[in-house]
Every structure is written in structure tokens, then in C-alpha cells.
Design a protein around this motif. Sequence first.
Motif, mmCIF file in Angstrom:
data_model
loop_
_atom_site.group_PDB
_atom_site.id
_atom_site.type_symbol
_atom_site.label_atom_id
_atom_site.label_comp_id
_atom_site.label_asym_id
_atom_site.label_seq_id
_atom_site.Cartn_x
_atom_site.Cartn_y
_atom_site.Cartn_z
ATOM 1 N N ARG A 103 0.999 -0.967 0.125
ATOM 2 C CA ARG A 103 -0.068 -0.274 0.026
ATOM 3 C C ARG A 103 0.470 0.776 -0.096
ATOM 4 O O ARG A 103 0.308 2.126 -0.677
ATOM 5 C CB ARG A 103 -0.458 0.284 0.902
ATOM 6 N N VAL A 104 1.690 1.388 0.746
ATOM 7 C CA VAL A 104 2.912 2.315 0.913
ATOM 8 C C VAL A 104 3.495 2.756 -0.164
ATOM 9 O O VAL A 104 3.878 4.074 -1.383
ATOM 10 C CB VAL A 104 4.217 2.490 1.916
ATOM 11 N N ALA A 105 4.119 1.978 -0.918
ATOM 12 C CA ALA A 105 4.874 1.582 -2.484
ATOM 13 C C ALA A 105 3.528 2.585 -3.140
ATOM 14 O O ALA A 105 4.414 3.336 -4.195
ATOM 15 C CB ALA A 105 5.116 0.462 -2.809
ATOM 16 N N ARG A 106 2.163 2.084 -3.751
ATOM 17 C CA ARG A 106 1.666 2.313 -4.329
ATOM 18 C C ARG A 106 1.352 4.150 -4.470
ATOM 19 O O ARG A 106 1.249 4.781 -5.298
ATOM 20 C CB ARG A 106 -0.323 2.032 -4.129
ATOM 21 N N ILE A 107 1.089 3.879 -2.469
ATOM 22 C CA ILE A 107 1.187 5.676 -2.884
ATOM 23 C C ILE A 107 2.643 6.857 -2.860
ATOM 24 O O ILE A 107 2.109 7.289 -3.613
ATOM 25 C CB ILE A 107 0.921 5.765 -0.856
ATOM 26 N N LEU A 108 3.375 5.940 -3.004
ATOM 27 C CA LEU A 108 5.147 6.828 -3.279
ATOM 28 C C LEU A 108 5.174 6.578 -4.888
ATOM 29 O O LEU A 108 5.571 7.668 -4.961
ATOM 30 C CB LEU A 108 6.376 5.883 -2.469
ATOM 31 N N ASN A 109 4.717 5.569 -5.237
ATOM 32 C CA ASN A 109 4.629 5.868 -6.407
ATOM 33 C C ASN A 109 3.819 6.553 -7.590
ATOM 34 O O ASN A 109 4.375 7.606 -8.610
ATOM 35 C CB ASN A 109 4.528 3.856 -7.081
ATOM 36 N N ARG A 110 3.120 7.480 -6.611
ATOM 37 C CA ARG A 110 1.862 8.507 -7.157
ATOM 38 C C ARG A 110 2.778 9.693 -7.189
ATOM 39 O O ARG A 110 2.508 10.474 -7.803
ATOM 40 C CB ARG A 110 0.769 7.711 -6.482
ATOM 41 N N LYS A 111 3.501 9.749 -6.456
ATOM 42 C CA LYS A 111 4.206 10.840 -6.089
ATOM 43 C C LYS A 111 5.262 11.281 -6.829
ATOM 44 O O LYS A 111 6.054 12.533 -7.153
ATOM 45 C CB LYS A 111 4.838 10.999 -4.913
ATOM 46 N N THR A 115 12.902 10.978 -3.874
ATOM 47 C CA THR A 115 14.468 10.082 -3.009
ATOM 48 C C THR A 115 14.120 9.190 -1.878
ATOM 49 O O THR A 115 13.581 9.679 -0.705
ATOM 50 C CB THR A 115 16.250 11.282 -2.951
ATOM 51 N N ILE A 116 14.363 7.731 -1.372
ATOM 52 C CA ILE A 116 14.212 7.425 -0.875
ATOM 53 C C ILE A 116 15.327 7.244 0.304
ATOM 54 O O ILE A 116 16.257 6.174 -1.114
ATOM 55 C CB ILE A 116 13.174 5.946 -0.577
ATOM 56 N N PHE A 117 15.864 6.993 0.888
ATOM 57 C CA PHE A 117 16.560 6.627 1.900
ATOM 58 C C PHE A 117 16.350 5.871 3.005
ATOM 59 O O PHE A 117 16.110 5.908 3.190
ATOM 60 C CB PHE A 117 17.810 7.654 2.562
ATOM 61 N N THR A 118 17.455 4.508 3.329
ATOM 62 C CA THR A 118 17.178 3.297 3.996
ATOM 63 C C THR A 118 17.975 3.040 5.016
ATOM 64 O O THR A 118 19.106 2.483 4.412
ATOM 65 C CB THR A 118 15.877 2.157 3.558
ATOM 66 N N CYS A 119 17.996 2.131 6.082
ATOM 67 C CA CYS A 119 18.575 1.413 7.198
ATOM 68 C C CYS A 119 18.557 0.669 7.363
ATOM 69 O O CYS A 119 17.462 0.869 8.754
ATOM 70 C CB CYS A 119 20.007 2.633 7.599
ATOM 71 N N ASN A 120 18.498 -0.696 7.641
ATOM 72 C CA ASN A 120 18.865 -2.103 7.725
ATOM 73 C C ASN A 120 16.862 -1.888 8.315
ATOM 74 O O ASN A 120 16.608 -1.976 9.252
ATOM 75 C CB ASN A 120 19.248 -2.340 9.055
ATOM 76 N N SER A 121 16.140 -1.897 7.857
ATOM 77 C CA SER A 121 14.463 -1.738 7.560
ATOM 78 C C SER A 121 14.068 -3.031 6.926
ATOM 79 O O SER A 121 13.419 -3.134 5.839
ATOM 80 C CB SER A 121 13.812 -0.685 7.344
ATOM 81 N N LYS A 134 11.590 5.132 -11.238
ATOM 82 C CA LYS A 134 11.833 6.680 -10.680
ATOM 83 C C LYS A 134 12.335 7.022 -9.869
ATOM 84 O O LYS A 134 12.962 8.202 -9.477
ATOM 85 C CB LYS A 134 11.329 7.251 -12.169
ATOM 86 N N ILE A 135 11.829 5.649 -8.315
ATOM 87 C CA ILE A 135 12.304 6.496 -7.454
ATOM 88 C C ILE A 135 13.952 6.481 -7.111
ATOM 89 O O ILE A 135 14.165 5.005 -7.572
ATOM 90 C CB ILE A 135 11.213 6.161 -6.249
ATOM 91 N N ARG A 136 14.634 7.077 -6.586
ATOM 92 C CA ARG A 136 15.988 7.021 -6.539
ATOM 93 C C ARG A 136 15.675 6.178 -5.397
ATOM 94 O O ARG A 136 15.269 6.391 -4.220
ATOM 95 C CB ARG A 136 16.658 8.450 -5.920
ATOM 96 N N LYS A 137 16.882 4.998 -5.194
ATOM 97 C CA LYS A 137 16.671 4.571 -3.752
ATOM 98 C C LYS A 137 18.498 4.349 -3.138
ATOM 99 O O LYS A 137 19.379 3.731 -3.821
ATOM 100 C CB LYS A 137 16.264 3.267 -4.436
ATOM 101 N N ILE A 138 19.103 4.399 -1.614
ATOM 102 C CA ILE A 138 19.858 4.571 -0.849
ATOM 103 C C ILE A 138 19.925 4.129 -0.080
ATOM 104 O O ILE A 138 18.665 3.905 1.018
ATOM 105 C CB ILE A 138 20.616 5.851 -0.603
ATOM 106 N N ASP A 139 20.689 2.959 0.002
ATOM 107 C CA ASP A 139 20.316 2.494 1.534
ATOM 108 C C ASP A 139 22.052 2.723 2.298
ATOM 109 O O ASP A 139 22.883 2.602 1.714
ATOM 110 C CB ASP A 139 19.989 1.029 1.615
#
Length: 392
Positions: A103-111, A115-121, A134-139
Motif C-alpha cells: 500500500r505504501v509503495a503504491r502511494i509513493l509511486n504516485r508521487k 529520493t528514499i534513504f533507508t537502513c536496516n529496515s 523512477k524513485i531514487r533509492k539509497i541504503d
Amino acid sequence: MYKEKMRKLFHTVKSVIMYPHIIGRINKIESNIIFFFPFYHTGGGEQVHADILNAVKDQFPVCILTEMSHNQDLKSEYQKSAELIELIRLGSKKSFRKFVAKRVARILNRKGNLTIFTCNSPFFDLMAPFLDDKIRKIDLIHTYRGDVVGDTEHRTLPYVNQLDNRVVLGNKQRELTIGFYKRFGLPDYLNERVVVIPNAVPLVNFNDSRRYPTKTLNILFVSRNGWEKRPRMFVDIAKKAFEKNMPFHFTMVGDFEEFGNQVTPNVTLAGRVSDKQKLGTFYKEAHVLLVTSVFEGLPMVILEGMSYGVVPISTGVGEIPYHVGEQSETGFIIDGSLKEDAMVLDFVDKITYVFENQTILQSFSKKVVKKVAGEFSKSAFIENYRRLILNK
């Protein structure tokens, strides 16, 4: 056990009730920088995450907390730099998290431009395959664990080719990560996406209250009570020193109440300390910092201690041997491949050596302060993360 079950049940019910509100807040996100971090409780990694948020706070980022924190020690620091959205149990309970991740992925795709930054999630691991390219992803990976099946490197294998960048803390970790990619036949172009950004600590201005020579050597352990930190080994080191009637005093800072009836009289249990000024007083009084961990990246406690002139004695894990050692006069390394009893004796021998050679200890103390000031500055940390996250 019963208390923990009731706590989880309460938060599960709360999560169900709060679900529409939480999803509504995610729908309303206007920032184009979103962080997915698991916790804001006490921890070196969590402090690094707070520092990263602070580096881009002028961009008004959003930070989604995917797990339940054990305490709120760093919550206010996170809130100073980002809007916080807590998933409570929606991000961790098995019966919820996959549905919520989609559900969250669908919401973010519409935006779109994000840029999404994540760690150990683990929640982000579930969400990543559903995110648009098209969404930049950094971990960020604090500690290389590619030899442990099920740990971060293995969990992220299904989507690692979608990452625009992977941040590691040092060159050794970068080499191991690239070797891991090669082992699993990943394309070579991914190697260039692995970037090194060391952690940082603020410069400390203080008059060194330690006096050399000293009649009592103060030895510090700062950690959370996790199995990989091996607090039991620290307790055993103190016990061995007590049996030898050595003039050493040991202080444990962290949630180590369970050792209250087990420590020898030469140990002080200081409890959990979240106030930085108060923590600074422990560093100021310490001569030596012990790190007994099974694995680490480059722990913040080592950098914090060194900034106060505290000399580290550590197991040779992660990036630590590249910054700590007798040859560089910045500390001492214990062979982590030995049996624990042998490591305890090695720690005691090294502590005894520095006590009996305090001119060396004093010289090392000055060297570690210079090293931190020269190589782990906050300004470089901020510049590196801003360049990476803002794609400049």
C-alpha cells in the motif's frame, strides 16, 4: 514474557485503530526526501541516522519509523530534523507488514520525484520490489554481514540492482561488498554504486582532567545490551582484574541492570545515559575504552571516545583495525578469532600494559584526538551526505 505479550497486543490494537490516520499522513507527504529507519532508541547507528537527517533538515524530509523503538531517547533529535511517521506494529507484525508495504509503495509511486534513504529496515525490503524505477533509492549498511545468511546483504539481494547507491563506512567494507556482489554474479556496474562515507563526531573542546601517571586506570564500556556487544566479556575482564588485585576501575554505560548481582566491586553500572553532556563526563574521566563486539562497522563509541582522548582496546572487527592499532599509535587490537577466555586474558594484558607504560598511553591519547579531528569531521560528513541525497 507476559508483560511483553500484553505490550505487543496493546500496540497491535493501536496500530489497527491508527491505520487510516497513518496511511492518510503518508498520502499527504509533500517532501521529496523520505527516510525509512527502524528505530529512534539509544544506539550508535540510530545516532548516525539522526545526524543524516540533520544534514538535510533544510529540505524538510519525512522519516518513517518501521519498527517499535525500545525507548524514546533520540526521538527529539529526529523530530528536530524531520516529520516523523511511526508505523507502530504495521511495519513489523507479519500479518500486517506485507499488505502495508504494498500500500505504501503504491502511494509513493504516485508521487513520482522522490529520493528514499533507508537502513536496516525489513519493512523497506518488502516494499522495494514494488517501487518504481523512477524513485531514487539509497541504503546504508553499518556492518558487513554477507557471511551470515539472512542478514542485510542477503535480504536485499532481490532488489540490490534497483539501488542507486549503497553507503558503507570504509574501504574494507566496500571491498567485502563488491566481493559479495561477485559471489552472487551481480553485474559489475553495481560496484560503482557502492560509496564510502565515514561516520563523524563533533570536535570536543575540553581541558583533559585525566592526570598521568594515574594510580587508578579508568576503563569504560558504552553500549546497549545486545548479544553481539558481548557485555558479559567486559564483566569477565573486570572480574579477572579484580582477582589479580589490579588498580583498575570499570564503568558500564547502558542497560546492563541484569548484571547487578554479578559484577565485582571494581565495576560501576551507570545505567542508560541519553544526555550527551552527562555521557561526555564519562569519556572525560576514562583512560581506556573497551569494545568486545562480535561484529561492528565503525562504532560511534570508538569515535566519541577518541574525540575525548580515550584510547580504544577493541576486537579486530569491521573497519576498526584500519583506524585503531599500535603501529599508528591509536589503540590496541585483540584477535577476535580466539576463544573468549583467551580474549579476556588478552584484554587484561593490554590494560595492564598501558597502565604500566603510561607515557605511551598519554601519547596515544593525543594521537587519537588528532585522528578524529582530521578524518571524521562533521563538516565532511554533512557535505558528503548532502551531495549524495540531493544528487548534486
